[in-house]
Scaffold this active site. Sequence first.
Site, PDB file in Angstrom:
ATOM      1  N   HIS B 321     -18.879   9.783 -14.730  1.00  0.00           N
ATOM      2  CA  HIS B 321     -18.983   9.844 -13.276  1.00  0.00           C
ATOM      3  C   HIS B 321     -17.860   9.089 -12.589  1.00  0.00           C
ATOM      4  O   HIS B 321     -17.520   9.407 -11.452  1.00  0.00           O
ATOM      5  CB  HIS B 321     -20.326   9.286 -12.812  1.00  0.00           C
ATOM      6  CG  HIS B 321     -21.457  10.241 -13.015  1.00  0.00           C
ATOM      7  ND1 HIS B 321     -22.094  10.381 -14.221  1.00  0.00           N
ATOM      8  CD2 HIS B 321     -22.044  11.126 -12.163  1.00  0.00           C
ATOM      9  CE1 HIS B 321     -23.042  11.309 -14.100  1.00  0.00           C
ATOM     10  NE2 HIS B 321     -23.026  11.782 -12.880  1.00  0.00           N
ATOM     11  N   GLY B 322     -17.342   8.095 -13.243  1.00  0.00           N
ATOM     12  CA  GLY B 322     -16.256   7.377 -12.583  1.00  0.00           C
ATOM     13  C   GLY B 322     -15.788   6.185 -13.365  1.00  0.00           C
ATOM     14  O   GLY B 322     -16.491   5.671 -14.235  1.00  0.00           O
TER      15      GLY B 322
END
Lengths: 365, 503
Positions: B321-322
Amino acid sequence: MNAVSKSILTFILRTLIVISPIILILLGWYIWADPFKVIRHYDCYYPEPAEYPARIGINKGIVTFTNFEDRIKEGHKYDSFIFGSSISCYYDAATWSALIKDSLRRTCFAKGNENHISVNPYHFDSSGESLISLAKKVKYLDDNGIIIRHALIILDPVIMAANPSDSPGSIDPPQLHKNIFETIGYHYTFFRAATNADFFKSYIPGMVWNKPVKNGHNMVFERQPIKYDPLTNQETLQLWDSIIRTNPEKFYSRNPLNDSPIVYTERSPVLSEKKKEALERIAGIFSRHATDYHIIIGPNRAKITLNKSDLAEMQLIFESGRVHDFSTSHAPVLEADTMLYDNTHYRPPMAEIMMRQVYGSNAAE
Amino acid sequence: MQFTDIIFALFLTIVFCLYWFPLRGRTVWQNTLLLTASYIFYGWWDWRFLGLIFLTSLTTFISAQYARGRYGKLLTTANILLNLGILICFKYLGFFTENLGKLLSLFGLGLDWFTIEILVPVGISFYTFQAIAYSVDVYKCRITACRNPLAFFTFISYFPQLVAGPIERASRLLPQITGIRHWNRQLASSGMRMIMFGLMKKVCIADILAIYVGRIFSASEIDPIMVLAGGVLFSLEIYCDFSAYSEIARGVSRLLGIELMINFKFPYFSRNIPEFWRRWHISLMEWFRDYLYIPLGGNRNGKIRTAINTLIIFTLSGLWHGAAWNFVLWGVYWGACLVAAKFLFKQQVSKRDSTYGDIPAMVATFGVTSLGFYFFRCTSQADIIAGVHALWLYAAVFILIWAFSLLMVRYNILRKIIFVTFSALFLGIACYIAFTRWIYLLKFWWLIPGALVCVLEWEARNSDYPLQSVSSDEWKRLTLYVVCVLFIAISEPTEMTFIYFQF
């Protein structure tokens, strides 16, 4: 036409039947109400604040251009322009004219020739004016054969970072559009601005109670009690000036200001290549018109100062002695609350201090 | 160009008309149109990244042609490493160097000479995973390599699912791209319903919630009540945002006669944690299951190994996701929750349809979910610490609501008394507000589409998508559609991008 094509067309038609009623109702309301005064021409864009307390905030750029065209049609001939954002609104055109005349008398003309000095000022400003839009305005005047004898450009280190915006308050007016797509985008911007729930949240109670209401995330109504002079496109806030003079505590208790910091903050460079090109276009037009111009970079309450490299660039682009950076030297003046209407806009006395320093005059008291 | 922009509506209209009128029945031309439209769509974000998606498509296509040959393993591995390398370079290099620098500084060493700021291409995580899945599937003989470069490039860059999923499998999408698409009015109508519902969720709910969530997380100090509010509101925001995108993507694709997989199946009506992960971001979790979890051994090597594999998968899922520690923390949190749910609480995915009696379980699951999403949204260490300090409040509030809902479900008479009392109270408050503070009703207008979404999703919770089985009465259907269009038309222009675009 075969069955499949008919089926596809039926599908498209049914989709339009579902979507159209709402869009048409909103479009109809928007055209009828024209809350942002962009569809029809108006003789008066700023009604009397006392009579119409609930006035929708409109795009100053539209007013500037429409009013300019109307005055030209009446036969007025303008040759001196104040450019800038809303900060420039409070640079009094009459004071500026007087300072220019005084300066001309002292520098160019022998005493016997005062009658030939004529300055016809006009505020050519927009809200949140970016350098690129400012250059477009100068070009507009040039393209329309208007001689710019005198010009005053009012900038601010914070505003200089602004880029052309599609927001209703800052979008370029139709006179600056290059093609039909820009005009469509312009009308779509105002249509969306006038037909969304955030607008209605304030608009409906505002109309019912006939007073400015802030019920949404954005301000819909004009807070300022603007007195407007169509001859110079000048805005003044006489009511607020009166309250500040007589009862500043009352004014600033309702309109509190941020504290002025002790330290100065030099802004990071904001002059991109596009902005430098815009400034060069302005300089080029002024050169062709032999314009007597000055550029003031004013101070602000937050003591954010112009970046030194930006100042150096501007001094390279414009003639020597034309760029006046007051963002550091005059910032202490804004520590006094009474020099400001709000955290962004200083009052006419502050503007006059800087104009006098630029034009070097003690006359026109 | 986002799905909520007017320019996308014009773009889609042009693509739709060209697709079904002059190009109907001509697969090659339709795919050419889809490929061109996809590259225009992606290039609209940033034309500089078109080269990357082209490179991914090219290397994956070529390596798959020889995947079953002598050097198949080498080529497939090289392709995977190349694409993962690109992903890591763009997405994680800054994160790794920053943290390596901090680690080295503990030993008096520095990495100050190396700083990097890279713009992350939109959707890179999605199309990279889609390409890797294809490579592996071809190598493992699950599918045959696509010989049609046009179809394959269209498969990788297919615009409805390009920037935020679902991460499609070649076995599902490629046959539809290579095959003839037939006009189906029912499919197209259902697609329009999905688009309409998705738009309403995005612009009327997600974007408004984003404003309130933004205020909470930008506060200088977050107290426990703000943690609770932030977690709950962000959970609703991210669901409405992400599921809206997936629904619009499915709807747009149905207009073109192509079926995309379901990515969200009403996850907040899950009765336990395992069920939640069968309903939330289904395409990503299936990808991790098939290409990481099962190769690691899955659940075949005992409980401890299964638990470790689960933790690894969820940690990597968080990192997907990041490039930030809050995402890693979120992944670890969920890994731990899932392990605890499966091994301690023996939770399993139920096959029966959910009913009103499952509401207490849904409340408890939502409590666990929203706490996880609070950490997901954190932007600083202080926010994370505030969240940890607020655990007691989170637990207390959700236990109370859970207990209350349990009583309501079990005791009919209690339900009736509470219903009548709350109805009377609600009516009284509503009348008071309507007559004295009516402008506040305007302020919270978005609660009306919010309530509508809740009701429609609850009614459809055991179906494929909301509005799947709307009333058979044409006038009722039309009224519902017009109401949805009205809410979309008057939505507040907040200029929020879809959250998952940043991944």
